[in-house]
Design a protein around this motif. Structure first.
Motif, PDB file in Angstrom:
ATOM      1  N   TYR A 167     -89.833  -1.546  20.149  1.00 25.17           N
ATOM      2  CA  TYR A 167     -90.735  -1.099  21.211  1.00 25.17           C
ATOM      3  C   TYR A 167     -91.888  -2.084  21.415  1.00 25.17           C
ATOM      4  N   LEU A 168     -92.567  -2.432  20.329  1.00 28.00           N
ATOM      5  CA  LEU A 168     -93.784  -3.229  20.454  1.00 28.00           C
ATOM      6  C   LEU A 168     -93.518  -4.720  20.615  1.00 28.00           C
ATOM      7  N   ASP A 169     -92.538  -5.245  19.906  1.00 31.33           N
ATOM      8  CA  ASP A 169     -92.285  -6.681  19.928  1.00 31.33           C
ATOM      9  C   ASP A 169     -91.440  -7.124  21.121  1.00 31.33           C
ATOM     10  N   ILE A 170     -90.612  -6.220  21.642  1.00 27.24           N
ATOM     11  CA  ILE A 170     -89.667  -6.631  22.686  1.00 27.24           C
ATOM     12  C   ILE A 170     -89.890  -5.884  24.005  1.00 27.24           C
ATOM     13  N   LEU A 171     -89.722  -4.583  24.004  1.00 28.10           N
ATOM     14  CA  LEU A 171     -89.773  -3.823  25.251  1.00 28.10           C
ATOM     15  C   LEU A 171     -91.146  -3.876  25.915  1.00 28.10           C
ATOM     16  N   ASN A 172     -92.195  -3.977  25.122  1.00 23.86           N
ATOM     17  CA  ASN A 172     -93.551  -3.966  25.674  1.00 23.86           C
ATOM     18  C   ASN A 172     -93.854  -5.195  26.533  1.00 23.86           C
ATOM     19  N   GLN A 173     -93.127  -6.288  26.351  1.00 24.62           N
ATOM     20  CA  GLN A 173     -93.381  -7.495  27.123  1.00 24.62           C
ATOM     21  C   GLN A 173     -92.369  -7.699  28.252  1.00 24.62           C
ATOM     22  N   ALA A 174     -91.640  -6.659  28.595  1.00 24.68           N
ATOM     23  CA  ALA A 174     -90.633  -6.766  29.646  1.00 24.68           C
ATOM     24  C   ALA A 174     -91.274  -6.914  31.026  1.00 24.68           C
ATOM     25  N   GLY A 175     -90.653  -7.740  31.872  1.00 23.04           N
ATOM     26  CA  GLY A 175     -91.047  -7.840  33.278  1.00 23.04           C
ATOM     27  C   GLY A 175     -92.060  -8.923  33.588  1.00 23.04           C
ATOM     28  N   ASN A 176     -92.261  -9.160  34.890  1.00 23.55           N
ATOM     29  CA  ASN A 176     -93.285 -10.087  35.369  1.00 23.55           C
ATOM     30  C   ASN A 176     -94.673  -9.527  35.082  1.00 23.55           C
ATOM     31  N   PRO A 177     -95.724 -10.385  35.175  1.00 23.77           N
ATOM     32  CA  PRO A 177     -97.089  -9.909  34.888  1.00 23.77           C
ATOM     33  C   PRO A 177     -97.514  -8.695  35.709  1.00 23.77           C
ATOM     34  N   ASP A 178     -96.954  -8.516  36.899  1.00 23.63           N
ATOM     35  CA  ASP A 178     -97.349  -7.379  37.734  1.00 23.63           C
ATOM     36  C   ASP A 178     -96.417  -6.181  37.569  1.00 23.63           C
ATOM     37  N   ASN A 179     -95.517  -6.250  36.594  1.00 24.85           N
ATOM     38  CA  ASN A 179     -94.578  -5.154  36.347  1.00 24.85           C
ATOM     39  C   ASN A 179     -94.838  -4.589  34.953  1.00 24.85           C
ATOM     40  N   PHE A 180     -95.129  -3.292  34.881  1.00 21.23           N
ATOM     41  CA  PHE A 180     -95.476  -2.663  33.606  1.00 21.23           C
ATOM     42  C   PHE A 180     -94.451  -1.611  33.172  1.00 21.23           C
ATOM     43  N   ALA A 181     -93.179  -1.840  33.563  1.00 22.45           N
ATOM     44  CA  ALA A 181     -92.119  -0.915  33.163  1.00 22.45           C
ATOM     45  C   ALA A 181     -91.993  -0.861  31.641  1.00 22.45           C
ATOM     46  N   GLY A 182     -92.146  -2.024  30.991  1.00 23.28           N
ATOM     47  CA  GLY A 182     -92.035  -2.074  29.535  1.00 23.28           C
ATOM     48  C   GLY A 182     -93.117  -1.293  28.821  1.00 23.28           C
ATOM     49  N   PRO A 183     -94.397  -1.654  29.056  1.00 19.57           N
ATOM     50  CA  PRO A 183     -95.459  -0.899  28.386  1.00 19.57           C
ATOM     51  C   PRO A 183     -95.504   0.571  28.796  1.00 19.57           C
ATOM     52  N   PHE A 184     -95.036   0.884  30.008  1.00 19.92           N
ATOM     53  CA  PHE A 184     -94.992   2.299  30.405  1.00 19.92           C
ATOM     54  C   PHE A 184     -94.013   3.055  29.518  1.00 19.92           C
ATOM     55  N   LEU A 185     -92.822   2.467  29.292  1.00 18.28           N
ATOM     56  CA  LEU A 185     -91.840   3.126  28.420  1.00 18.28           C
ATOM     57  C   LEU A 185     -92.404   3.280  27.010  1.00 18.28           C
ATOM     58  N   VAL A 186     -93.025   2.224  26.486  1.00 23.56           N
ATOM     59  CA  VAL A 186     -93.595   2.278  25.131  1.00 23.56           C
ATOM     60  C   VAL A 186     -94.697   3.341  25.062  1.00 23.56           C
ATOM     61  N   SER A 187     -95.532   3.407  26.099  1.00 21.96           N
ATOM     62  CA  SER A 187     -96.610   4.397  26.104  1.00 21.96           C
ATOM     63  C   SER A 187     -96.052   5.816  26.179  1.00 21.96           C
ATOM     64  N   GLU A 188     -94.939   5.994  26.903  1.00 19.79           N
ATOM     65  CA  GLU A 188     -94.307   7.311  26.972  1.00 19.79           C
ATOM     66  C   GLU A 188     -93.735   7.712  25.610  1.00 19.79           C
ATOM     67  N   TRP A 189     -93.182   6.732  24.891  1.00 18.98           N
ATOM     68  CA  TRP A 189     -92.670   7.009  23.547  1.00 18.98           C
ATOM     69  C   TRP A 189     -93.809   7.422  22.624  1.00 18.98           C
ATOM     70  N   TYR A 190     -94.924   6.710  22.702  1.00 23.65           N
ATOM     71  CA  TYR A 190     -96.090   7.066  21.893  1.00 23.65           C
ATOM     72  C   TYR A 190     -96.646   8.418  22.331  1.00 23.65           C
ATOM     73  N   ARG A 191     -96.659   8.679  23.637  1.00 20.09           N
ATOM     74  CA  ARG A 191     -97.185   9.956  24.129  1.00 20.09           C
ATOM     75  C   ARG A 191     -96.362  11.123  23.586  1.00 20.09           C
ATOM     76  N   ARG A 192     -95.056  10.970  23.601  1.00 16.40           N
ATOM     77  CA  ARG A 192     -94.204  12.037  23.079  1.00 16.40           C
ATOM     78  C   ARG A 192     -94.561  12.346  21.625  1.00 16.40           C
ATOM     79  N   ASN A 193     -94.678  11.297  20.823  1.00 15.87           N
ATOM     80  CA  ASN A 193     -94.989  11.486  19.413  1.00 15.87           C
ATOM     81  C   ASN A 193     -96.418  11.983  19.195  1.00 15.87           C
TER      82      ASN A 193
END
Length: 282
Positions: A206-232
């Motif tokens: 989540y933190l090392d790979i998915l969080n850096q996904a996409g162009n600088p103006d695309n936050f699909a990666g950190p959104f997914l990671v934040s949703e995972w953290y939110r669930r927990n």
């Protein structure tokens, strides 16, 4: 006499405050899913928990958990479906669980889930041994974990190397976990999954790979990671709000991925301290 009474009252209040401030103990037990529907990102083989050998292990594991004597047991079950969990546990305590499941969930796949799931095989068994009248649901599944959108963001950004890392990491985890499932006993699997180093490794994808996904103006990666953290975070909040000052111990049974994050929350706060699984099972 009045001064003595005030002194005793003062001492009592101090002692009470000290008792209230004493952190509770949480046995955080991360596990693979005993009935594996293949819904997780990492695909692992099925482990048959119904064999006599594994059933004997479960008896031993849950007996030792009952000696730890949790005041409450929390399981990865939708918290809004507490009533369903209550009915299942009531049937389990009453000794007519399998009949109840066959009647309530006639589909073979459903019956298999309700008979083999770690909630029933481990948490219910431990709860009955510990003479608990209720098992607590604390999962919060209403989050947006859109893995496809993250992979699409990588593709758009031409992050070929990052996409390959996702494949390599998931493949390595699958190979490693399937090898363990084929060779380890249930006790060994649980002890291995709850080693601090292995729990920490669960966060890497989540933190090392998915969080850096996409162009600088695309936050699909950190959104997914934040949703995972939110669930927990929501799950841990339910533990915090359900434990009362009279409760000194709890068993929290979750998938290993959840345990990695919840461990982080517990260690960052003062409300609870972690109880090691290896100390309980020794």
């Amino acid at each position: 006499m009045k001064h003595l009474f005030c002194l005793l009252l003062s001492f009592g209040l101090v002692a009470q405050a000290a008792a209230q401030s004493k952190p509770g103990e949480i046995l955080l037990l991360g596990t693979f899913h005993y009935h594996n529907p293949g819904a997780d990102l990492v695909k692992t083989k099925t482990f048959d928990v119904m064999t006599p050998k594994v059933q004997a292990e479960l008896e031993n594991i849950t007996q030792k958990i009952s000696v730890f004597h949790p005041d409450k047991i929390f399981v990865e079950w939708d918290w809004e479906n507490q009533k369903e969990l209550d009915e299942l546990y009531k049937a389990y305590l009453g000794g007519n669980y399998e009949q109840y499941v066959s009647t309530t969930y006639p589909k073979l796949s459903s019956r298999s889930y309700y008979l083999k799931n770690e909630i029933i095989q481990l948490a219910f068994r431990a709860g009955k041994k510990a003479k608990l009248t209720r098992i607590y649901a604390f999962d919060y599944p209403k989050v947006a974990l859109n893995f496809d959108s993250v992979m699409k963001a990588m593709q758009t950004a031409k992050q070929t190397a990052l996409m390959q890392r996702v494949q390599d990491v998931t493949k390595n985890i699958e190979t490693r976990e399937n090898q363990k499932l084929a060779t380890y006993s249930l006790t060994q699997l649980l002890l291995d999954a709850n080693m601090p180093a292995n729990l920490t490794a669960n966060k890497g994808l989540y933190l090392d790979i998915l969080n850096q996904a996409g162009n600088p103006d695309n936050f699909a990666g950190p959104f997914l990671v934040s949703e995972w953290y939110r669930r927990n975070l929501y799950m841990y909040s339910l533990v915090q709000k359900t434990m009362t000052p009279q409760d000194s111990k709890a068993l929290v049974l979750v998938g290993s991925g959840h345990a990695a994050i919840i461990k982080e929350f517990i260690e960052a706060g003062q409300q609870f301290r972690l109880k090691s699984l290896k100390d309980v099972l020794k």
